[in-house]
Each structure stands twice: as C-alpha cells, then as structure tokens.
Write a protein that holds these residues in place. Structure first.
Motif, PDB file in Angstrom:
ATOM      1  N   TRP A 625       0.838  -1.189   0.000  1.00  0.00           N
ATOM      2  CA  TRP A 625       0.000   0.000   0.000  1.00  0.00           C
ATOM      3  C   TRP A 625       0.868   1.231   0.000  1.00  0.00           C
ATOM      4  O   TRP A 625       1.856   1.307   0.734  1.00  0.00           O
ATOM      5  CB  TRP A 625      -0.879   0.031   1.249  1.00  0.00           C
ATOM      6  CG  TRP A 625      -1.965  -0.982   1.224  1.00  0.00           C
ATOM      7  CD1 TRP A 625      -1.975  -2.182   1.866  1.00  0.00           C
ATOM      8  CD2 TRP A 625      -3.200  -0.902   0.519  1.00  0.00           C
ATOM      9  NE1 TRP A 625      -3.135  -2.852   1.609  1.00  0.00           N
ATOM     10  CE2 TRP A 625      -3.912  -2.088   0.779  1.00  0.00           C
ATOM     11  CE3 TRP A 625      -3.765   0.067  -0.311  1.00  0.00           C
ATOM     12  CZ2 TRP A 625      -5.155  -2.335   0.248  1.00  0.00           C
ATOM     13  CZ3 TRP A 625      -5.004  -0.182  -0.835  1.00  0.00           C
ATOM     14  CH2 TRP A 625      -5.682  -1.374  -0.559  1.00  0.00           C
ATOM     15  N   ILE A 626       0.511   2.193  -0.764  1.00  0.00           N
ATOM     16  CA  ILE A 626       1.216   3.457  -0.699  1.00  0.00           C
ATOM     17  C   ILE A 626       0.708   4.220   0.517  1.00  0.00           C
ATOM     18  O   ILE A 626       1.455   4.724   1.342  1.00  0.00           O
ATOM     19  CB  ILE A 626       1.003   4.266  -1.990  1.00  0.00           C
ATOM     20  CG1 ILE A 626       1.626   3.478  -3.137  1.00  0.00           C
ATOM     21  CG2 ILE A 626       1.653   5.628  -1.860  1.00  0.00           C
ATOM     22  CD1 ILE A 626       1.322   4.045  -4.487  1.00  0.00           C
ATOM     23  N   ASN A 627      -0.571   4.281   0.639  1.00  0.00           N
ATOM     24  CA  ASN A 627      -1.177   4.812   1.852  1.00  0.00           C
ATOM     25  C   ASN A 627      -1.921   3.659   2.500  1.00  0.00           C
ATOM     26  O   ASN A 627      -2.125   2.622   1.892  1.00  0.00           O
ATOM     27  CB  ASN A 627      -2.145   5.933   1.520  1.00  0.00           C
ATOM     28  CG  ASN A 627      -1.424   7.083   0.873  1.00  0.00           C
ATOM     29  OD1 ASN A 627      -0.370   7.501   1.336  1.00  0.00           O
ATOM     30  ND2 ASN A 627      -1.966   7.556  -0.240  1.00  0.00           N
ATOM     31  N   ASP A 628      -2.334   3.890   3.709  1.00  0.00           N
ATOM     32  CA  ASP A 628      -3.093   2.838   4.372  1.00  0.00           C
ATOM     33  C   ASP A 628      -4.390   2.605   3.626  1.00  0.00           C
ATOM     34  O   ASP A 628      -4.940   3.521   3.035  1.00  0.00           O
ATOM     35  CB  ASP A 628      -3.386   3.241   5.816  1.00  0.00           C
ATOM     36  CG  ASP A 628      -2.121   3.089   6.635  1.00  0.00           C
ATOM     37  OD1 ASP A 628      -1.259   2.289   6.216  1.00  0.00           O
ATOM     38  OD2 ASP A 628      -1.987   3.792   7.650  1.00  0.00           O
ATOM     39  N   PRO A 630      -8.004   2.484   2.538  1.00  0.00           N
ATOM     40  CA  PRO A 630      -9.057   3.417   2.931  1.00  0.00           C
ATOM     41  C   PRO A 630     -10.177   2.696   3.675  1.00  0.00           C
ATOM     42  O   PRO A 630     -10.296   1.485   3.598  1.00  0.00           O
ATOM     43  CB  PRO A 630      -9.557   3.960   1.602  1.00  0.00           C
ATOM     44  CG  PRO A 630      -9.239   2.891   0.634  1.00  0.00           C
ATOM     45  CD  PRO A 630      -8.042   2.166   1.131  1.00  0.00           C
ATOM     46  N   GLU A 638     -11.474   2.199  -4.738  1.00  0.00           N
ATOM     47  CA  GLU A 638     -10.082   1.818  -4.634  1.00  0.00           C
ATOM     48  C   GLU A 638      -9.824   0.567  -5.447  1.00  0.00           C
ATOM     49  O   GLU A 638      -8.857   0.442  -6.151  1.00  0.00           O
ATOM     50  CB  GLU A 638      -9.775   1.562  -3.161  1.00  0.00           C
ATOM     51  CG  GLU A 638      -8.358   1.860  -2.783  1.00  0.00           C
ATOM     52  CD  GLU A 638      -7.935   3.250  -3.207  1.00  0.00           C
ATOM     53  OE1 GLU A 638      -6.887   3.352  -3.840  1.00  0.00           O
ATOM     54  OE2 GLU A 638      -8.669   4.232  -2.926  1.00  0.00           O
ATOM     55  N   SER A 642      -7.037  -0.218  -8.437  1.00  0.00           N
ATOM     56  CA  SER A 642      -5.954  -1.184  -8.458  1.00  0.00           C
ATOM     57  C   SER A 642      -6.147  -2.192  -9.585  1.00  0.00           C
ATOM     58  O   SER A 642      -5.198  -2.745 -10.099  1.00  0.00           O
ATOM     59  CB  SER A 642      -5.841  -1.894  -7.117  1.00  0.00           C
ATOM     60  OG  SER A 642      -7.003  -2.656  -6.912  1.00  0.00           O
TER      61      SER A 642
END
Lengths: 1127, 158
Positions: A625-628, A630, A638, A642
C-alpha cells in the motif's frame, strides 16, 4: 359407462373437478385472478380432507394452476402424499405434479427417497415407469446418490419399457452424482447391444450426450459405434451416432478418414434432411482438424450441399444452409467465398434470422477486392432497414467488417472515413460511440488520412447544430466527441480554424452531454493555440486573433456555468488563460509559441501488450500500500483503481471511452454526502454554479429543436459512393500500367495459379495497391520491454509458459545407477528444463527462464522393457526467447509375446518460483502418453524430504499421493501442477517420486508404476532480475557479501555466447560488459543477491562471485561448471 | 438435449410446459414470457429457428397452437422439428384429430403422452406404436383403479 356417470356426478356434488376449473376460468375472463384465488381457497380446504381421491383431484387442479403461473410450492407436502398413494391413478397425478413443481430447492424431496425406492421396485411396471419419469424431472444430487443402485439394477429389468427409462435417467443421475458413472458404465455399454431398439437408442442417446461433454474418454467406443452406424437403419439413432462422431473426430484424425465413405453414402442416399444436415455438420467438424488428408472430398460435397440448401424454398432449410456455411467458412474460407452473390441475395430475405446469418457470413468473406462492393450493398440495406435492432446490427457489422484484422482490407481510408460520416446520419442508433472510436482510431493511426479526416470532421462539427436536435437523444452525438477531438488534436491540418472554433462554441453545444462538452472546451483551447500560431504570420491574421479572443470571452462563460463539473472546470481554466493572453497581447508580447507548447507532443498508439512488458523496477513492491487502505465507503473505488493496472493497457481510443454516467453521478453524490458530514468542510448554502444560472437563466431560454426526419445531406461532405468509382478507375489504371509492363509474365503466372478467380476482378488480392500510402502507425512498445513470444496466449492462463519445454543444450544428467540397478538398461536421462516463471504482479510480467530442474524417470522393475530414445532437434524460433529443445520420446515395448507398444507418460517439468512467496515452488509436469493404450487413475507421489515437501490437500497424510486430475488417451499429453514448499534454497536436492497408473488396453488393464526423480537445482530458485550498475556497485561494497571463485578451462565459445549461456541457463542478467569482462546479477526467490564477475582470456574463464549466502554460491558455481563441462 | 418445451396459443396463453433442467420458478416465468413475445412476433413465412440467449429455439405452429422447444447449441434443429411433429402426431392419434381444447381440458393426458415420448430431454422411444401402447395400458390400469371405487361408492350411496 353408467357407473362412471354416477361416479362423476357424485364427485361433482362435493367439489369441482379439473374440467370445472378450466371452464370456470374461461367463464371468468374479466376477473380471472379473483376467481382463481377463490378456487385456491377451495383447494386448500380439499387438501385438508382425509380422502385421497379428493386430495388427488385438488393436486390435479393445482398442477393446472401452476402452469398458469401460480405458486403452488406451499402444497409440496400434499403432493408427496398423493405420490405415495397405492392407487396408480393418484400416484400418476402426484408424480406429474411433483415433476412440474419440484426443484432442487424443494425441501420435501428429502422425504420422498423411500417412497420412490418402493415405487421403483414395484412389481407393476407402470408404477416404476411413472416414478422414473417423475424422477427424471426433479432428481437431486441426494436422490441420485441414494437411488443410483436401484436404477442401475433396473437397467437390466426384464421389461424393455423399464430398461429404456432406466437407461435414460442414468444420464441425469450422472450429471447430479458423477461418481455413479464409473460403476454404471459397463452396464450402459452393454445396452448398446440390447435386443430392443428402444433401449438401444436410449443407450446411444446417453452415451452420445456423455461423449459430447468429454469426448476423450469415449474414443475407445468408436469401433462399436462405427459398427452400429453401418448396420442401423433408424434415422433417430443414426443422427445421434453421427453427432457422436462429430465430437470424436477432432481428437482422432484417422477416424475422419474412415468415416468419409459411410457419410458420403448416407448423404447421397438419404432423403431425410435432418440426417443430411447432421452428416454435413460432422464432416465439417472432422474437417476442422484433420487437415488436408481427412475429409477433403466430403467438404466439397458439403459446400455444394450447403449451397443447395440455401436455394431451398423453405426458410428453415435456407437458414441451416447458411449456418453450415459459416462453419465451413471458419476453416476454409475459399470454398465459401465463391458464393458471395448468393449470400448477398440472402440479405434481401424477408426473414430477419436469415439476414443476420448472411451478415455473419459476409464478415469472413471480404477481401481487399470486394470490400467496397459489399459495404456499398450493406449501406443500401442500412437505408432500407426498418427495425432499429437490425439496422444497428448492420452498422456494427459494417464496422466489424472494415476494421477486422487491423484494417487489413481497407485500401482507401478516405472512403472509410466517408462511410463513417455517412453512418452518422443514421437516426436512433445506439452505436454512436462505436463510430466515434473508429474515427479516432483511424485518424490517430493512419497519418496520411489526417488531413482528410480533419476536413470531414470540421464539416461534421459545422453541421452539428442541425443534427444535434436529433442526435442528442439518440446517442449518435457521440461522434461529435470524436470530431471535436480530431479537429483539435490535428488542428494544423485545418483550413479555417476560426470557423471551426466558432462552430464549437455555439450556444447550442451546451445541450450536448457533459463529457462531449468537456472535449469541446478542451479542443477549442487547442484550436485557439493554432489560431495564435497563425496570428504571428501577418497583420491580417492579427485581426483574426483579436476576433477570436473576443469570441472566446463572449462564449466561454456559457460553459463556465455548465452543470457538469468537468466542463465547468475546463472552461474556467481556459477562460482565465484567454484573458491572460489578451493582456499579454495588448502589451505586444508574442505568446503564440508558448500557448502551442501547452499542447505540444504527438500521441502515439501504444500496443495493447506494452504495459505488461515494462519490467518491474527493482525494489518496487507493487502489492504494498502506498497509503493505508481506505475505510469502508471508498473501498469500491479503490478496487477499481488497483484493477486498472491489470486491465489492458490504455490505447488512445480507450482514453476517450465514455465515463459511465451513473458511476460519475454516484461518486459525485458520495462526495457530496461526505462533504456534508464533514464538519471541517465549509459548505455554501447554495452550490456556486446554480447561483450563476439563476442570474443568467440560460436554462430557461427556450431552445427550438429542429426535428428533421429526412436524412440530411450536408454539402461538401464526401459520399462514399464516389470512392467506389474512383477506386475502380484507379485500379483499372494501375492494372493497365502493370499490364503494359509485364503482360506476358502475368499471364503465365495467372495460368499457373489456376483460373479460379472470377472474371469480374481479374486482378489478384496482392495486386491491389492501397490508394494512399497508408502507414498504419505501429504500436509503440516501452523501450526496455522484455521480449517474449507469448503475445497471443491468454495472459490469464497459468499454464501458458509451460509449453513442452526444454532447452537446447541443457545439462544432461547421467543416469542414476543406484535407482535403476535392476532394470535392463537403467535410466534414460531427461534433459528437461523448466520454464519461465511468471510473476503475476499487478503491473508487469517478467517472463524469463527459470530452469535447470531435471526430471529423471526410471523404469519400474516390474516389466522388462526396452527403450528407444529419439531425439528431436527443434529449431530455436526466430526472435523468440523460449527455446524448444530436445524433446525426448520414449517408446517401450513390452516383451510379452505380443508386440505391444507400452505407454509412458513422458513427463516434462517446469519449476516456477514465486517472488511473492519465498518458500513455494510450483512444478508443472507434462505427461505424454506415447503408447497406444489408455492411461487412467494416475497418482503422483513424492517422498518428502525435510527441506522440500509436496503440498497436499488438507487432511491428507504426509505420504498420500495426489491424483492427477485427468486421464490420458493414447498420444495425448496434459499438464499437471504440483506445489512444493521449500524451506532452504541453498542446497540442490533430488526428490524421489513415483507415478502409479492403470494401463487400459483391449485385453484388460494393469497397474503400472514409474519411478522418477525431481531435481531441484539451486539455479531453479533464481529469478532473472535486472539491476542497475550503481545499485550493483553498492551491493558489492556491502560487508556481508561472501566471495568465491571458479575457473573454467578450455571453453571454446565466443565470449558473447558464453554470457548468453550463463544468463539463459542460470537466470542471470548482464549488468555491465566491457570487452571480455562482464558483471552479472541475479536474485533468489528468498532474496539472496548473487553477483558474478566473468573474465575471459584464452579459452579460460574466471568467475569471481559474491553472494550473501556462501553455500548457495558454492552450489551455484558447481552447477555453472557442470553446464560448461557438458557442452 | 432439450432444455424445455412449451405449448402456447396465439393469444399468448401457455397450454403446456415441460422443463428438463431445474430452474427457479421466477426465471422460468420470465423466460416463458420473453420467448412467447419473440415467437409470436414472427411472421408466418419465417424460418422455424432462432438463437435466443445461449439456446437454439425451434418452433412450429399447428393451427392456433405454437409448439416451441429450446435445445442446446450442438443439437440438430431439424431433429427437434421432427420431435415436435412426432408429438403432434401422437396427440392426434390419442385424442383423434386433436384441437386446442383437448389439450386444455385433458392437460394431464398431454403430459403423460409427452412423458412417454421424451424423458429428461431425450427421445425415449422412436416408435409411435410403442408410445401409444404404453399410454393405453397405463390408462387401462387407471380405469381398473377407478371402477371398483365407483361401484363401492354407489353401493354406499344406495
């Protein structure tokens, strides 16, 4: 008779019978529902009574109501009661009701098992018959399991009436409970010889259906059926048998040869059209695979037969003729193409089904020569067609036909563009987006056509306001999207950009759908840039620039107020830009260059596979994950993001694919919701755009829509017809020129080619020269794309890399003497290779060879066998990285008197390590049956070592074998995959294994065993990973790398080949190469780095190696040495 | 294999339906409605086959009744037409020049005939004679069943 009458009247005293109900329903036509609901109430009362005859009567009425569409599931239990009555009359009724209303979900079915068993075993054959009939409709897996044995016994019942029913129902039982097939099959086969023709045909039916699902297993029955076919005179049975052969011939080409005679005989002798049709189908099916030798004669017979069918007066037969032709077309277009006129004629048929069939056929019949003619004919039909569905079908077909195989058949793209433009005049079509995407595709990819395309699109935009009234509602307005984009993107071809700009900024445009307006605004900006560019050239243009700026500042506010956010945003950006430019212009600053630079750069088409070929850069974990992740509500969005990477990489036209309106609306709604709930979000009381609208009131200006029912002809627009003539003339000219040049030569050539070409077009396909020099822009590939030859294979197919694989010069393992000591000639070694590993990361696929796994089958000592080994040298395919290599065949003959070729599943295997799972290796094994016997019940077992274990399903013991999920008929190969978990990868290892299987031949079956060894080399754990030189240098500096070296002498290879060999066999990639010195890199599946420095002087190679795991390195160097010592 | 057989009138009233594969009631109704629309919209001189969903539809009209069968992709359309015709012949023999009303009032008989002719979507017996014989004998059995009862009932009444 008298008695019956009395009985009838008695019944009627108490309740309605079926006749009364039917009559009642007919008399209450107006309030049927009400009448029936009172009837149902009565029925409910009747069902409560004890008397079985009343109940049966009620159930009978319910069955009728069920047919009318009323729910009777509530009465399921009463139906079971009636079924269990001892009286045949009621039982029959009960079973009928059950067969009509029960399904898998009916829970009372569980209660019926014993009752049905009792009925099946009843001494009265009609009780049994009724039970079987009913069961055939509602049989469930549970019932099948419980009753399979009873039904199997009934297959040998004394009465043929029961036998045939039992045979037929077995098929249903097999479907629901497949385990029953094996024990029942011998008996089923017996029934093929049953004295009763009914039972025989039932058995043929069942076996035919089974064989259609899985033809391989029924090849052995072919001789039996062949006998039946030549002896039977029952057409019903013949058709089934012929259909069965249709399923078998693709697997056994010899069968096709054998069938041809009886089939042609049937074709010539039978008068039954259905039988004829079946013969034709089977000939075509056999033909598709058996190549030129098979049913050659048959095919020509079939083609002419089909033509005969097409001339039939009966529309049904005509339809079938076309259907059969389309099947022939798939494999042998030539034999159908000559009937083009006939098929075009069918387009005029009254029957839509026939027309659609004919359209399908046309798709495969076009050539460069006849494309224009066919499309012209289709265009006529488009004009005539009454139903919109048929017209839409025509439209898509025209586009399909023209665009097939990368526009292969189009010689004149101006013509194609004008066809597309003509198609936009169709009203009410749903396929606007299809036309639009074609326009975009052609304009982007065919450079030569851009000028013409732009001029046509400009006209289309100009006439758009006239059309959009009609267009708007119907989806054809999508083409404006393409038109605007083409005009903007290729504005340098526009003669009068200002005029087009004006056309694009008319107030009427704001009635178009939002996504189209957005494109309008964006491309207006591009056009503006073009105007500015021209403006630099002279004073006259300078004035034009001023006018344009004025126009833009006047018109853009309309778009700024658009309700569509995208339009609004783009328009405001653009408006600000225009204002700023205006200021600069007033200061006499030349801005043309800069504005043009905003839109500079050419868009090139990208190959569909391009994205996949981009290698994953080192150290990039695509799954992280780039960010946590969502939280809840966004998860769906999301996901779609992906998934994006896995989808087909973008092509330019896809970029323009319409964004799903609903989805947008939904997201917008969600966002609003989120904002509303967010206390930190400052909300305006009214949304800004609405405020604007209220003041201007644009929405309220009445807009008169011109509704024109006559298709508009816009002056200046090209018509496609013109091109047909031009094209003809051009070709004639070409021909004349060519003719002069090499008249003699051509004549000779033509004669030798045979005069099959019809006379209207004496030129051959290849002679037709395209009108423009059409360069279909080749699709771009990323610069560092990894070449691989699996372009056409299904990327989702996990087996795609595991082609029978072997490398040209792999290490050949010597026979293992310990294992094969008691066999006559020990073991043949199998230089096998494993194959490229597939990293199915979301972004890219690195396909490289991951080899060096040796598979060494060993003979079992049970039989004395002789082996021959044949080596087939295969050529390395050009440009392809995969090497197909000595594929060894093994044939053995058992010395037991008869010369019988014994099988051997020839296993070829392939290890696939997976970077994502560092302890797992997938071994793909290809089994090939080289014998003439049937192999089944194959079981694969490997003796686990501490380090490597075969992964078995849960619950299985550590020594259990895995069954191979298929059987092998003679000459067939198939692949199975086994997963091994590996603890440590620093040591090579061999695993002992056995394959047990049953050999089935004509004279019985026997158990066989085959020992083999799986060799996991260290190399097989390496994956080719690219590395950059700076990263490589850092790696070498790091302290925990341990060194080792090796020396190879007497290597006669050029350095280049030597490197290639190391890279290929041991999965390295070259980092840097200077003269006769090179650095190489690879990485193991558990993340060990391996660096090699290879130096080459005078046939001596020194390898200095570094790795963070010394034993792995040592073993690897040994393997490399082995590779070279054997070559 | 045949998936299902429908008989319906020109007015779109279902007269008989036989399903050889399990399907939920709701889906069946939807399919029947849809299919009736498609078939009824076709003109008399059109061919008897059409492709519908993943099935092949074979239909034929006899007087006011449409006989409509759905078969699988690999099946032979012409054989299916013959099956329909054979069924009509059987009905005709059994009822003696059959008409729509016969089938409406004796719908269970029509089912019995169909069940003797086809089973599980396959032809059970290719001989007309043996099918009719089976039906007759089962009917006989039914009457034997019934007669003693009515006698008893008459006695009871008397």
């Amino acid at each position: 008779m008298a008695l019956k009458k009395v009985k009838g009247s008695i019944d009627r005293i108490f309740d309605k019978n079926l006749q009364d109900l039917v009559r009642g329903i007919r008399n209450h036509k107006d309030d049927e529902a009400k009448y029936i609901s009172t009837c149902i109430d009565e029925i409910k009362q009747e069902l409560k009574q004890e008397n079985i005859s009343v109940k049966a009567n009620a159930v009978c009425k319910l069955t009728y109501l069920q047919m009318l569409g009323y729910d009777i599931s509530w009465a399921a239990f009463n139906i079971v009661e009636v079924m269990s009555s001892s009286k045949f009359t009621y039982k029959r009724m009960g079973y009928l009701a059950a067969s009509q209303s029960f399904h898998d979900g009916t829970d009372v079915i569980m209660l019926t098992t014993n009752q049905i068993r009792k009925d099946l075993n009843s001494p009265n054959q009609y009780d049994t018959g009724v039970a079987l009939t009913g069961l055939s409709c509602f049989v469930t897996p549970d019932l099948s399991r419980d009753l399979a044995n009873d039904i199997m016994t009934l297959m040998s019942h004394t009465k043929p009436y029961i036998r045939k029913k039992a045979v037929l129902i077995m098929y249903k039982v097999f479907l629901k409970y497949p385990e029953s097939l094996r024990p029942a099959f011998p008996r089923l086969k017996e029934k093929l010889d049953d004295p009763d023709p009914g039972v025989q045909s039932a058995a043929v039916n069942v076996i035919c259906e089974l064989a259609r699902r899985n033809p391989k297993n029924y090849l052995s029955l072919a001789p039996l059926f062949f006998k039946l076919m030549t002896s039977s005179t029952n057409n019903w049975v013949l058709i089934k048998i012929i259909k069965l052969f249709g399923a078998l011939t693709p697997l056994e080409p010899r069968l096709g040869k054998k069938l041809i005679e009886p089939l042609t005989n049937l074709i010539h002798s039978t008068s039954a059209m259905s039988l004829l049709y079946e013969c034709v189908n089977t000939v075509i099916a056999g033909r598709t695979v058996s190549g030129s030798s098979g049913l050659c004669v048959g095919l020509s017979v079939c083609a002419s037969l089909c033509v005969r069918l097409c001339f039939s007066l009966s529309p049904s037969v005509k339809y079938l003729g076309l259907l059969a032709m389309s099947k022939i077309l798939k494999t042998h277009p030539k034999s159908v193409q000559s009937h083009k006129d006939l098929i075009l004629q069918c387009l005029d048929d009254k029957d839509e089904s026939i027309r659609l069939r004919a359209l399908d056929l046309l798709y495969g019949m076009v050539s460069k020569k006849n494309l224009m003619e066919i499309v012209k004919k289709l265009m006529l039909h488009v004009d005539k067609a009454e139903g919109t569905t048929y017209r839409d079908e025509l439209l898509t077909k025209i586009i399909d036909i023209c665009s097939q195989s990368n526009y292969q058949y189009i010689t004149n793209f101006e013509w194609y563009i004008s066809i597309l433009v003509e198609l936009t005049r169709l009203e009410g079509t749903r396929h606007g987006h299809l036309i639009a995407s074609q326009m975009l595709d052609v304009a982007v990819r065919v450079k030569a056509i851009r000028g013409f395309a732009v001029s046509q699109m400009a006209l289309l935009l100009d006439s758009a306001p006239l059309l959009s009234g009609n267009m708007q509602r119907k989806g054809i307005c999508e083409v404006l999207y393409a038109a605007a984009w083409i005009c903007g993107e290729f504005s340098e071809y526009l003669e009068d950009p200002v005029q087009t700009l004006e056309a694009m900024l008319r107030p009427k445009v704001s009635t178009l759908p939002g996504h189209i307006q957005a494109v309008y605004v964006q491309n207006a900006a591009k056009l503006f840039a073009a105007v500015l560019r021209n403006g630099q050239q002279g004073s006259q243009e300078g004035a034009a620039v001023q006018e344009t700026i004025q126009l833009l500042t006047d018109q853009l506010p309309i778009f700024v107020q658009s309700a569509d956010l995208e339009v609004q945003e783009r328009a405001s950006c653009f408006l600000q830009l225009v204002k700023y430019i205006q200021k600069l212009q007033q200061k006499d600053v030349d801005v043309g260059e800069e504005v043009t630079a905003l839109f500079a750069g050419e868009l090139n088409p990208v190959a569909p596979k391009a994205q996949k070929k981009v290698p994953v850069p080192e150290g990039l974990d695509l799954d992280a994950w780039i960010n946590d992740p969502p939280s809840e509500p966004e998860s769906e969005d999301e996901k779609s993001k992906s998934a994006f990477a896995e989808e087909e990489p973008q092509q330019p036209r896809q970029r323009h694919r319409e964004v799903d309106e609903k989805e947008l609306a939904r997201r917008r709604e969600e966002r609003k919701q989120e904002q509303a709930n967010n206390p930190f979000y400052i909300k305006g009381s009214t949304p800004a755009p609405k405020g604007y609208q209220d003041t201007m009131g644009v929405e309220h200006i009445p807009v008169v829509q011109i509704d024109l029912s006559v298709p508009l002809k816009v002056p200046g627009m090209a018509t496609s017809d013109k091109y047909v003539k031009i094209e003809e003339e051009r070709r004639k000219r070409d021909r004349a020129e060519k003719g002069k040049k090499k008249e003699k030569k051509k004549k000779r050539e033509k004669r030798s080619r045979g005069d099959r070409r019809n006379e209207s077009g004496p030129e051959s396909e290849e002679d037709i020269r395209p009108a423009q020099t059409v360069d279909i822009v080749t699709e771009e590939m990323p610069e560092n794309a990894l070449p691989s030859d699996d372009e056409d294979r299904d990327p989702n197919d996990p087996y795609r890399e595991a082609v029978v694989a072997t490398s040209k010069s792999t290490t050949e393992e010597p026979a293992d003497p310990g294992q094969g000591s008691d066999t006559e000639d020990a073991v043949s070694s199998f230089p096998l290779r494993c194959f490229p590993d597939v990293l199915l990361g979301p972004l890219g696929v690195t396909a490289r060879d991951l080899p060096a796994m040796h598979f060494m089958p060993q003979k079992s000592s049970k039989h004395k066998k002789k082996k021959q080994k044949k080596e087939k040298e295969e050529k390395e395919k050009k440009k392809k990285k995969q090497h197909r290599v000595p594929n060894q065949e093994e044939e053995e003959s058992v010395q037991n008197g008869t010369v019988e070729e014994e099988e051997d599943p020839l296993p070829v295997c392939d290890v696939q390590g997976n970077l994502q799972d560092s302890s797992r290796v997938v071994v793909s094994v290809i089994f090939e049956n080289k014998s003439s016997s049937f192999l089944k019940s194959m079981e694969f077992n490997v003796l686990d070592s501490l380090n490597a274990k075969l992964q078995r399903p849960e619950g299985a013991g550590p020594h259990d074998s895995l069954s191979v999920p298929f059987q092998l008929p003679p000459g067939v190969s198939n692949e199975a995959r086994f997963v091994f978990s590996v603890q440590s990868i620093v040591m090579p290892q061999k695993l002992k294994g056995t394959l047990t299987f049953i050999v089935k031949s004509d004279d019985g079956s026997s158990h066989e065993k085959l020992d083999f060894k799986l060799h996991f080399t260290c190399t097989s754990y390496l994956t080719t990973t690219p590395c950059y030189s700076d990263a490589y240098a850092k790696l070498l500096e790091s302290a925990d790398m341990k060194g080792s070296s090796a020396r190879l002498q007497g290597v006669g290879l050029p350095f280049q080949h030597l490197l290639a060999k190391i890279c290929f066999h041991h999965h390295f990639s070259v980092v840097e190469k200077i003269n006769s010195c090179a650095s190489l890199y690879s990485r193991s599946i558990q993340g060990h780095h391996i660096c090699l420095l290879v130096k080459y002087t005078d046939q001596t190679v020194t390898i200095d190696a570094k790795c963070d795991e010394s034993s792995l390195l040592g073993n690897l160097l040994d393997e490399i040495k082995l590779t070279f010592s054997q070559s | 294999m045949m998936r299902f057989m429908l008989l319906f009138s020109r007015q779109g009233k279902l007269r008989l339906q036989k399903w050889y594969t399990a399907a939920a009631e709701r889906d069946r109704k939807k399919m029947v409605r849809e299919l009736m629309q498609v078939v009824l919209a076709r003109k008399p001189k059109m061919c008897s086959f059409l492709e519908w969903r993943d099935l092949k539809i074979v239909y034929k009209r006899y007087a006011s009744l449409y006989f409509c069968c759905a078969v699988e992709e690999q099946d032979n359309e012409l054989v299916t037409l013959e099956v329909i015709h054979r069924f009509v012949e059987l009905l005709d023999k059994y009822f003696g020049s059959v008409c729509e009303l016969d089938i409406i009032f004796n719908f269970e008989k029509a089912y019995f005939i169909l069940d003797e002719f086809l089973m599980g979507g396959e032809i059970q017996d290719t001989s007309k004679k043996s099918v009719l014989k089976a039906i007759e004998q089962a009917d006989l059995l039914q009457e034997e069943d019934e007669s003693p009862r009515s006698v008893l009932e008459e006695m009871g009444l008397a």
